[in-house]
Motif scaffolding. Structure first.
Motif, PDB file in Angstrom:
ATOM      1  N   LEU A 126       0.807  -1.222   0.000  1.00  9.97           N
ATOM      2  CA  LEU A 126       0.000   0.000   0.000  1.00  9.97           C
ATOM      3  C   LEU A 126       0.839   1.271   0.000  1.00  9.97           C
ATOM      4  CD1 LEU A 126      -2.688  -1.099   2.616  1.00  9.97           C
ATOM      5  CD2 LEU A 126      -2.916  -1.047   0.114  1.00  9.97           C
ATOM      6  N   PHE A 127       2.052   1.200   0.548  1.00 16.33           N
ATOM      7  CA  PHE A 127       2.886   2.395   0.668  1.00 16.33           C
ATOM      8  C   PHE A 127       4.309   2.126   0.205  1.00 16.33           C
ATOM      9  CE2 PHE A 127      -0.333   3.185   3.994  1.00 16.33           C
ATOM     10  CZ  PHE A 127      -0.768   4.450   3.595  1.00 16.33           C
ATOM     11  N   VAL A 128       4.927   3.186  -0.299  1.00 14.11           N
ATOM     12  CA  VAL A 128       6.368   3.196  -0.516  1.00 14.11           C
ATOM     13  C   VAL A 128       6.973   3.832   0.716  1.00 14.11           C
ATOM     14  CG1 VAL A 128       8.259   4.059  -1.924  1.00 14.11           C
ATOM     15  CG2 VAL A 128       6.102   3.386  -3.008  1.00 14.11           C
ATOM     16  N   ARG A 129       7.757   3.079   1.472  1.00 15.13           N
ATOM     17  CA  ARG A 129       8.328   3.595   2.713  1.00 15.13           C
ATOM     18  C   ARG A 129       9.553   4.427   2.390  1.00 15.13           C
ATOM     19  NH1 ARG A 129       4.310  -0.396   3.189  1.00 15.13           N
ATOM     20  NH2 ARG A 129       3.918  -0.887   5.393  1.00 15.13           N
ATOM     21  N   GLY A 130       9.368   5.748   2.279  1.00 20.33           N
ATOM     22  CA  GLY A 130      10.480   6.643   2.006  1.00 20.33           C
ATOM     23  C   GLY A 130      11.070   7.188   3.288  1.00 20.33           C
ATOM     24  N   ALA A 131      12.249   7.784   3.155  1.00 19.67           N
ATOM     25  CA  ALA A 131      12.922   8.337   4.327  1.00 19.67           C
ATOM     26  C   ALA A 131      12.201   9.575   4.848  1.00 19.67           C
ATOM     27  CB  ALA A 131      14.373   8.677   3.983  1.00 19.67           C
ATOM     28  N   ARG A 132      11.619  10.365   3.944  1.00 16.22           N
ATOM     29  CA  ARG A 132      10.995  11.624   4.340  1.00 16.22           C
ATOM     30  C   ARG A 132       9.484  11.525   4.455  1.00 16.22           C
ATOM     31  NH1 ARG A 132      13.809  16.377   4.004  1.00 16.22           N
ATOM     32  NH2 ARG A 132      15.981  16.235   3.357  1.00 16.22           N
ATOM     33  N   GLN A 133       8.844  10.858   3.504  1.00 17.23           N
ATOM     34  CA  GLN A 133       7.389  10.845   3.483  1.00 17.23           C
ATOM     35  C   GLN A 133       6.867   9.489   3.046  1.00 17.23           C
ATOM     36  OE1 GLN A 133       5.612  13.691   0.846  1.00 17.23           O
ATOM     37  NE2 GLN A 133       3.643  13.677   1.911  1.00 17.23           N
ATOM     38  N   LEU A 134       5.733   9.128   3.617  1.00 13.30           N
ATOM     39  CA  LEU A 134       5.066   7.881   3.290  1.00 13.30           C
ATOM     40  C   LEU A 134       4.164   8.129   2.087  1.00 13.30           C
ATOM     41  CD1 LEU A 134       4.895   5.005   4.575  1.00 13.30           C
ATOM     42  CD2 LEU A 134       2.802   5.786   5.681  1.00 13.30           C
ATOM     43  N   LEU A 135       4.431   7.462   0.982  1.00 15.42           N
ATOM     44  CA  LEU A 135       3.662   7.685  -0.241  1.00 15.42           C
ATOM     45  C   LEU A 135       2.894   6.435  -0.635  1.00 15.42           C
ATOM     46  CD1 LEU A 135       6.336   9.599  -2.375  1.00 15.42           C
ATOM     47  CD2 LEU A 135       4.388  10.574  -1.136  1.00 15.42           C
ATOM     48  N   PRO A 136       1.603   6.578  -0.985  1.00 16.55           N
ATOM     49  CA  PRO A 136       0.841   5.408  -1.429  1.00 16.55           C
ATOM     50  C   PRO A 136       1.367   4.886  -2.758  1.00 16.55           C
ATOM     51  CG  PRO A 136      -0.622   7.222  -0.808  1.00 16.55           C
ATOM     52  CD  PRO A 136       0.763   7.783  -0.888  1.00 16.55           C
ATOM     53  N   THR A 137       1.383   3.588  -2.905  1.00 19.85           N
ATOM     54  CA  THR A 137       1.694   2.991  -4.201  1.00 19.85           C
ATOM     55  C   THR A 137       0.486   3.185  -5.127  1.00 19.85           C
ATOM     56  OG1 THR A 137       0.780   0.860  -3.535  1.00 19.85           O
ATOM     57  CG2 THR A 137       3.131   1.246  -3.083  1.00 19.85           C
ATOM     58  N   GLU A 138       0.636   2.791  -6.376  1.00 19.38           N
ATOM     59  CA  GLU A 138      -0.493   2.885  -7.302  1.00 19.38           C
ATOM     60  C   GLU A 138      -1.670   2.052  -6.792  1.00 19.38           C
ATOM     61  OE1 GLU A 138      -1.602   2.114 -12.024  1.00 19.38           O
ATOM     62  OE2 GLU A 138       0.449   1.817 -11.301  1.00 19.38           O
ATOM     63  N   ALA A 139      -1.360   0.861  -6.278  1.00 17.56           N
ATOM     64  CA  ALA A 139      -2.421   0.018  -5.712  1.00 17.56           C
ATOM     65  C   ALA A 139      -3.033   0.679  -4.482  1.00 17.56           C
ATOM     66  CB  ALA A 139      -1.852  -1.348  -5.342  1.00 17.56           C
ATOM     67  N   GLY A 140      -2.197   1.316  -3.670  1.00 15.84           N
ATOM     68  CA  GLY A 140      -2.686   1.998  -2.483  1.00 15.84           C
ATOM     69  C   GLY A 140      -3.641   3.129  -2.833  1.00 15.84           C
ATOM     70  N   ARG A 141      -3.283   3.892  -3.860  1.00 16.22           N
ATOM     71  CA  ARG A 141      -4.160   4.994  -4.291  1.00 16.22           C
ATOM     72  C   ARG A 141      -5.497   4.457  -4.787  1.00 16.22           C
ATOM     73  NH1 ARG A 141       0.789   6.921  -6.330  1.00 16.22           N
ATOM     74  NH2 ARG A 141       0.313   6.099  -8.404  1.00 16.22           N
ATOM     75  N   MET A 142      -5.456   3.342  -5.506  1.00 12.74           N
ATOM     76  CA  MET A 142      -6.693   2.776  -6.045  1.00 12.74           C
ATOM     77  C   MET A 142      -7.583   2.214  -4.945  1.00 12.74           C
ATOM     78  SD  MET A 142      -5.202   0.908  -9.473  1.00 12.74           S
ATOM     79  CE  MET A 142      -6.830   0.322  -9.964  1.00 12.74           C
ATOM     80  N   LEU A 143      -6.961   1.647  -3.904  1.00 14.84           N
ATOM     81  CA  LEU A 143      -7.738   1.011  -2.833  1.00 14.84           C
ATOM     82  C   LEU A 143      -8.179   1.996  -1.760  1.00 14.84           C
ATOM     83  CD1 LEU A 143      -5.677  -2.275  -2.399  1.00 14.84           C
ATOM     84  CD2 LEU A 143      -7.925  -2.022  -3.466  1.00 14.84           C
ATOM     85  N   LEU A 144      -7.613   3.196  -1.749  1.00 12.61           N
ATOM     86  CA  LEU A 144      -7.916   4.169  -0.700  1.00 12.61           C
ATOM     87  C   LEU A 144      -9.392   4.562  -0.705  1.00 12.61           C
ATOM     88  CD1 LEU A 144      -6.713   5.835   1.591  1.00 12.61           C
ATOM     89  CD2 LEU A 144      -6.186   7.627  -0.080  1.00 12.61           C
TER      90      LEU A 144
END
Length: 291
Positions: free
Chosen positions: A49-67
């Motif tokens: 669901l997320f790309v775990r970045g160092a600065r910010q948590l960003l939804p993956t494409e699947a995460g955006r679709m499922l949100l």
């Protein structure tokens, strides 16, 4: 698959806040609890669901679709809780509604009649407010429900539902105002005269997306009824709900012919996610949404 409300709420809040720590603070939980809930949800769904970045948590494409689906499930759970509260009883003794003049009076009268018939012993209070003031009353717990012109976004603590009946807004002046009687009025002409503008008590100026022309002179008031009376006294032009003008200022105000106007504006019902609605408030909300 076990999709718990807690996991879905953690997913939604993490996406909104951009980090597990911020989501945890908002939910009143530990960061590890929120991150573990999202991790379990990813396992159950079989997607990241997320790309775990160092600065910010960003939804993956699947995460955006499922949100959006997560929002729908949580909204359905809230509806279930409202109906369960109604069935379980425990009716509240008092119900406060923060009401915008954007909500049509005819609809309001019909819902009040139904409320009186169903809950004759209920103490009912109506507070007239607009936009940020409605939201503040609901956030504080001063009002159980609020009705207002639909806003582009709401705080996460505010739940909302779009009502089936919107309101038409137009530009109005006193019948003997210099702008009255013109076949068309453009932005340059409007800018030459004082604008009567809505400004809430709480927060900064209201959003001006609906009319970017402010001109050099401006008077403000916290509700549309006051703006309407100021316009009827000839102090300037104002954006007003047409049903309000038809009900209280017919013959005193004239609608201006301006490009792009009148405009249809949706109306939302709002309530606090942090304060469960009692049976009467839940029933009224359902009636507002249905009718």
């Amino acid at each position: 698959m076990n999709l718990s409300p807690e996991a879905l709420e953690s997913f939604v809040q993490a996406a909104a806040c951009g980090s597990f720590s911020a989501a945890a603070r908002r939910l009143g939980k530990s960061q590890s609890t929120v991150s573990e809930a999202v991790a379990r949800l990813e396992i159950d769904l079989g997607v990241e669901l997320f790309v775990r970045g160092a600065r910010q948590l960003l939804p993956t494409e699947a995460g955006r679709m499922l949100l959006s689906h997560a929002h729908e499930v949580l909204a359905a759970a809230e509806r279930l809780q409202r109906h369960a509260a109604m069935l379980a009883g425990g009716q509240e003794t008092r119900l406060t509604l923060a009401l915008s003049d954007a909500y049509q009076q005819s609809q309001y009268e019909a819902r009040l009649c139904e409320l009186d018939q169903r809950y004759p012993d209920l103490e009912f209070e109506c507070l007239i407010a607009e936009q940020a003031d409605v939201l503040d009353l609901v956030n504080q717990g001063r009002a159980h429900l609020g009705l207002l012109a639909a806003q582009p976004r709401y705080e996460l603590e505010i739940a909302y539902a779009r009502l089936p009946h919107g309101t038409e807004f137009g530009l109005f002046v006193r019948c003997d105002h210099p702008l009255a009687g013109r076949r068309t009025v453009d932005a340059q002409a409007l800018a030459q005269w004082r604008r009567l503008r809505l400004k809430t008590v709480v927060g900064s100026d209201t959003n001006d997306d609906e009319m970017t022309i402010l001109g050099s002179r401006c008077w403000t008031a916290p509700d549309y009824m006051l703006l309407m009376e100021m316009a009827a006294l000839g102090f300037g032009w104002a954006i007003l709900p047409k049903p309000l003008v038809l009900a209280y200022a017919l013959g005193r105000l004239e609608e201006l012919s301006v490009g792009g106007w009148p405009k249809q504006v949706a109306v939302d019902a709002v309530w606090s996610r942090q304060r469960p609605l009692g049976p009467a408030a839940a029933w009224l909300l359902d009636r507002l949404i249905q009718c």
